[in-house]
Scaffold this motif. Structure first.
Motif, PDB file in Angstrom:
ATOM      1  N   LEU A 101      81.500  65.986  28.142  1.00 36.97           N
ATOM      2  CA  LEU A 101      81.842  67.338  28.569  1.00 36.97           C
ATOM      3  C   LEU A 101      80.743  68.317  28.198  1.00 36.97           C
ATOM      4  O   LEU A 101      80.035  68.132  27.210  1.00 36.97           O
ATOM      5  CB  LEU A 101      83.149  67.793  27.892  1.00 36.97           C
ATOM      6  CG  LEU A 101      84.415  66.994  28.165  1.00 36.97           C
ATOM      7  CD1 LEU A 101      85.516  67.433  27.228  1.00 36.97           C
ATOM      8  CD2 LEU A 101      84.852  67.165  29.609  1.00 36.97           C
ATOM      9  N   ARG A 112      90.270  71.155  25.741  1.00 35.23           N
ATOM     10  CA  ARG A 112      90.691  69.926  26.405  1.00 35.23           C
ATOM     11  C   ARG A 112      90.482  68.725  25.478  1.00 35.23           C
ATOM     12  O   ARG A 112      91.332  67.839  25.375  1.00 35.23           O
ATOM     13  CB  ARG A 112      89.855  69.768  27.682  1.00 35.23           C
ATOM     14  CG  ARG A 112      90.342  68.667  28.566  1.00 35.23           C
ATOM     15  CD  ARG A 112      89.543  68.584  29.844  1.00 35.23           C
ATOM     16  NE  ARG A 112      89.561  67.211  30.302  1.00 35.23           N
ATOM     17  CZ  ARG A 112      88.691  66.698  31.146  1.00 35.23           C
ATOM     18  NH1 ARG A 112      87.745  67.444  31.654  1.00 35.23           N
ATOM     19  NH2 ARG A 112      88.777  65.436  31.499  1.00 35.23           N
ATOM     20  N   TRP A 113      89.333  68.723  24.818  1.00 38.25           N
ATOM     21  CA  TRP A 113      89.029  67.640  23.885  1.00 38.25           C
ATOM     22  C   TRP A 113      90.030  67.619  22.733  1.00 38.25           C
ATOM     23  O   TRP A 113      90.574  66.576  22.388  1.00 38.25           O
ATOM     24  CB  TRP A 113      87.597  67.796  23.364  1.00 38.25           C
ATOM     25  CG  TRP A 113      87.261  66.838  22.274  1.00 38.25           C
ATOM     26  CD1 TRP A 113      87.279  67.075  20.927  1.00 38.25           C
ATOM     27  CD2 TRP A 113      86.882  65.457  22.429  1.00 38.25           C
ATOM     28  NE1 TRP A 113      86.938  65.945  20.239  1.00 38.25           N
ATOM     29  CE2 TRP A 113      86.680  64.933  21.130  1.00 38.25           C
ATOM     30  CE3 TRP A 113      86.685  64.621  23.524  1.00 38.25           C
ATOM     31  CZ2 TRP A 113      86.299  63.622  20.910  1.00 38.25           C
ATOM     32  CZ3 TRP A 113      86.310  63.296  23.294  1.00 38.25           C
ATOM     33  CH2 TRP A 113      86.121  62.811  22.005  1.00 38.25           C
ATOM     34  N   VAL A 159      90.207  62.249  27.206  1.00 37.95           N
ATOM     35  CA  VAL A 159      88.849  62.553  27.677  1.00 37.95           C
ATOM     36  C   VAL A 159      87.936  61.344  27.518  1.00 37.95           C
ATOM     37  O   VAL A 159      87.134  61.029  28.404  1.00 37.95           O
ATOM     38  CB  VAL A 159      88.273  63.761  26.902  1.00 37.95           C
ATOM     39  CG1 VAL A 159      86.880  64.091  27.391  1.00 37.95           C
ATOM     40  CG2 VAL A 159      89.187  64.976  27.042  1.00 37.95           C
ATOM     41  N   LYS A 160      88.040  60.677  26.373  1.00 38.19           N
ATOM     42  CA  LYS A 160      87.148  59.550  26.080  1.00 38.19           C
ATOM     43  C   LYS A 160      87.956  58.429  25.437  1.00 38.19           C
ATOM     44  O   LYS A 160      87.942  58.269  24.216  1.00 38.19           O
ATOM     45  CB  LYS A 160      86.027  60.042  25.150  1.00 38.19           C
ATOM     46  CG  LYS A 160      84.868  59.089  25.003  1.00 38.19           C
ATOM     47  CD  LYS A 160      83.701  59.768  24.312  1.00 38.19           C
ATOM     48  CE  LYS A 160      82.553  58.796  24.142  1.00 38.19           C
ATOM     49  NZ  LYS A 160      81.343  59.424  23.637  1.00 38.19           N
ATOM     50  N   ASN A 212      79.726  71.803  26.603  1.00 36.71           N
ATOM     51  CA  ASN A 212      80.341  72.494  25.468  1.00 36.71           C
ATOM     52  C   ASN A 212      80.709  73.931  25.834  1.00 36.71           C
ATOM     53  O   ASN A 212      79.863  74.804  25.889  1.00 36.71           O
ATOM     54  CB  ASN A 212      79.383  72.469  24.272  1.00 36.71           C
ATOM     55  CG  ASN A 212      80.043  72.950  22.999  1.00 36.71           C
ATOM     56  OD1 ASN A 212      81.263  73.156  22.960  1.00 36.71           O
ATOM     57  ND2 ASN A 212      79.250  73.121  21.948  1.00 36.71           N
ATOM     58  N   ASN A 223      94.676  61.251  18.938  1.00 35.58           N
ATOM     59  CA  ASN A 223      95.386  62.409  19.462  1.00 35.58           C
ATOM     60  C   ASN A 223      96.238  62.952  18.317  1.00 35.58           C
ATOM     61  O   ASN A 223      97.168  62.297  17.856  1.00 35.58           O
ATOM     62  CB  ASN A 223      96.277  61.986  20.636  1.00 35.58           C
ATOM     63  CG  ASN A 223      97.053  63.161  21.207  1.00 35.58           C
ATOM     64  OD1 ASN A 223      96.969  64.283  20.704  1.00 35.58           O
ATOM     65  ND2 ASN A 223      97.812  62.902  22.250  1.00 35.58           N
ATOM     66  N   THR A 253      89.715  75.842  18.538  1.00 33.08           N
ATOM     67  CA  THR A 253      88.641  76.069  19.501  1.00 33.08           C
ATOM     68  C   THR A 253      87.830  77.300  19.082  1.00 33.08           C
ATOM     69  O   THR A 253      86.595  77.259  19.054  1.00 33.08           O
ATOM     70  CB  THR A 253      89.222  76.274  20.915  1.00 33.08           C
ATOM     71  OG1 THR A 253      89.969  75.122  21.259  1.00 33.08           O
ATOM     72  CG2 THR A 253      88.130  76.489  21.938  1.00 33.08           C
ATOM     73  N   PRO A 261      91.761  63.858  22.600  1.00 30.65           N
ATOM     74  CA  PRO A 261      90.433  63.231  22.752  1.00 30.65           C
ATOM     75  C   PRO A 261      90.524  61.880  23.468  1.00 30.65           C
ATOM     76  O   PRO A 261      89.580  61.461  24.129  1.00 30.65           O
ATOM     77  CB  PRO A 261      89.955  63.043  21.318  1.00 30.65           C
ATOM     78  CG  PRO A 261      90.809  63.919  20.474  1.00 30.65           C
ATOM     79  CD  PRO A 261      92.112  64.081  21.188  1.00 30.65           C
ATOM     80  N   ILE A 305      79.624  67.952  24.478  1.00 35.21           N
ATOM     81  CA  ILE A 305      80.702  67.465  23.605  1.00 35.21           C
ATOM     82  C   ILE A 305      80.842  65.962  23.841  1.00 35.21           C
ATOM     83  O   ILE A 305      80.685  65.499  24.974  1.00 35.21           O
ATOM     84  CB  ILE A 305      82.062  68.138  23.951  1.00 35.21           C
ATOM     85  CG1 ILE A 305      81.972  69.658  23.803  1.00 35.21           C
ATOM     86  CG2 ILE A 305      83.194  67.590  23.087  1.00 35.21           C
ATOM     87  CD1 ILE A 305      83.250  70.392  24.221  1.00 35.21           C
ATOM     88  N   ALA A 306      81.149  65.240  22.762  1.00 36.00           N
ATOM     89  CA  ALA A 306      81.464  63.809  22.869  1.00 36.00           C
ATOM     90  C   ALA A 306      80.360  63.008  23.556  1.00 36.00           C
ATOM     91  O   ALA A 306      80.607  62.222  24.461  1.00 36.00           O
ATOM     92  CB  ALA A 306      82.797  63.603  23.580  1.00 36.00           C
ATOM     93  N   ASN A 342      86.523  73.227  27.671  1.00 37.98           N
ATOM     94  CA  ASN A 342      86.360  71.798  27.400  1.00 37.98           C
ATOM     95  C   ASN A 342      86.667  71.454  25.949  1.00 37.98           C
ATOM     96  O   ASN A 342      87.195  70.379  25.663  1.00 37.98           O
ATOM     97  CB  ASN A 342      84.942  71.355  27.750  1.00 37.98           C
ATOM     98  CG  ASN A 342      84.746  71.270  29.246  1.00 37.98           C
ATOM     99  OD1 ASN A 342      85.702  71.106  29.990  1.00 37.98           O
ATOM    100  ND2 ASN A 342      83.508  71.390  29.686  1.00 37.98           N
TER     101      ASN A 342
END
Ligand code: CUA
Length: 349
Positions: A305, A314-315, A322-323, A307, A330, A342, A319, A300-301, A311
């Motif tokens: 992360l 969480r993303w 995380v990044k 996948n 957000n 999800t 986001p 992911i991203a 996660n």
């Protein structure tokens, strides 16, 4: 003393500033476990570059050791017992001068010839004759802030961050940049190549080993430059056809009620304005990765992360946590929305 205090103070400021910067970096799960090394090549091109690197380092080591020994020896041999005394004046020494002119010129000449040979083999001019040397897998790669888009027009595949390539078949990669300069580098497969906005670069290599090879962005391109990873998966011809077929297909309608609810959320929250899910949602702005087969990817991203459901949630929750700095805001999703979205993402196989 005030000046000393000032120096100490500035030093502490620098240290604390660098510490706080590193604190902002997300505590990432290492999604790409293997640190790619150019010294474990998996293509003839990468092998040649690795050998070239070793040869150049050996030459440099010989020069370094030679010069160091000579300097130490001369300093000892000709040191004066009377340091205050003026040294003897020397008006030239032809053999010595010829020596230190010819030796570096010879080393540079040798390095040039070897470099040129390697460059010509690793990076042949893309011409009709080059293109005819056997079949080639044609890929359009685009660097974005901060992820990679891969298109295989021959199959109608659009994907992100994870590229599958066939074993023992030349890969022809066309490189573009969408925003700023990036640099595509998968050290085990090939050398670095710039992606420049407004121009098209290309790269050829033949993967000769099955496996997953990590890559990075080799040009500082903004806040998340270090989290612009990629994964190249080399597999058999059959596996690649299957992958391409699956990737080219449109997304299926979500099956579970949770995922169906997630898809409604995707529509309501206008996620489709940035992300396409082919067959379900056409992106109006192509700002984010195509999600048609999101669940089929292992990262992911762009490698921040692994996948999986945890996660992904969480993303989606934030986001930016995380990044930081990435284009996805957000969205302040509720726990319920995170759960259903999800489920929806994980059904996009
Ligand atoms: Cu893209 Cu650094």
């Amino acid at each position: 003393m005030p000046s000393q205090n000032l120096i100490l103070h500035s030093f502490c400021l620098v240290i604390s500033a660098s510490l706080s910067v590193s604190c902002v970096t997300p505590p990432a799960v290492p999604a790409l476990p293997v640190t790619p090394s150019m010294f474990s090549p998996a293509s003839p091109e990468a092998a040649m570059l690795a050998t070239f690197g070793v040869v150049i380092h050996i030459i440099m080591a010989i020069v370094f050791v030679g010069v160091t020994i000579a300097a130490l020896f001369l300093a000892r041999r000709f040191r004066s017992a009377y340091p205050a005394q003026q040294g003897r004046r020397i008006f030239g020494n032809v053999p010595l001068e010829l020596g230190w002119t010819i030796a570096p010129a010879a080393i540079n000449g040798l390095t040039f010839v070897v470099s040129r040979g390697v460059m010509c083999s690793v990076d042949p001019e893309v011409s009709a004759s080059t293109a005819q040397q056997g079949p080639a897998e044609y890929v359009q790669a685009t660097g974005r802030q901060w992820w990679w888009e891969y298109r295989l027009p021959e199959y109608g595949v659009i994907t992100a961050n994870e590229l599958h390539l066939p074993l023992n078949q030349r890969a022809a990669i066309e490189l573009r940049a969408d925003d700023v300069m990036h640099n595509w580098w998968v050290p085990q497969l090939t050398g670095k190549r710039y992606m420049i906005p407004g121009s098209v670069n290309s790269l050829w290599f033949t993967p000769t080993e099955i496996g997953a090879f990590g890559g990075v962005c080799g040009e500082f391109c903004g806040l998340q430059h270090a989290w612009m990873r990629t994964l190249v998966i080399v597999e058999s011809d059959d596996a690649i056809r299957q992958w391409a077929q699956r990737q080219a297909a449109s997304a299926e309608a979500p099956q579970s009620p949770l995922a169906q609810q997630g898809e409604s959320g995707f529509a309501q929250r206008t996620c489709w304005s940035c992300h396409a899910i082919r067959g379900r949602f056409q992106a109006t702005a192509n700002a984010g990765p195509d999600l048609t087969h999101m669940a089929g990817r292992s990262i992911i991203a762009a490698g921040v992360l692994e996948n999986n459901a945890e996660n992904m949630a969480r993303w989606l929750r934030n986001p930016q946590d995380v990044k930081p700095g990435n284009l996805m805001p957000n969205l302040q999703l509720s726990d319920e929305e995170v759960r259903t979205l999800t489920a929806c993402m994980l059904e996009l196989r």
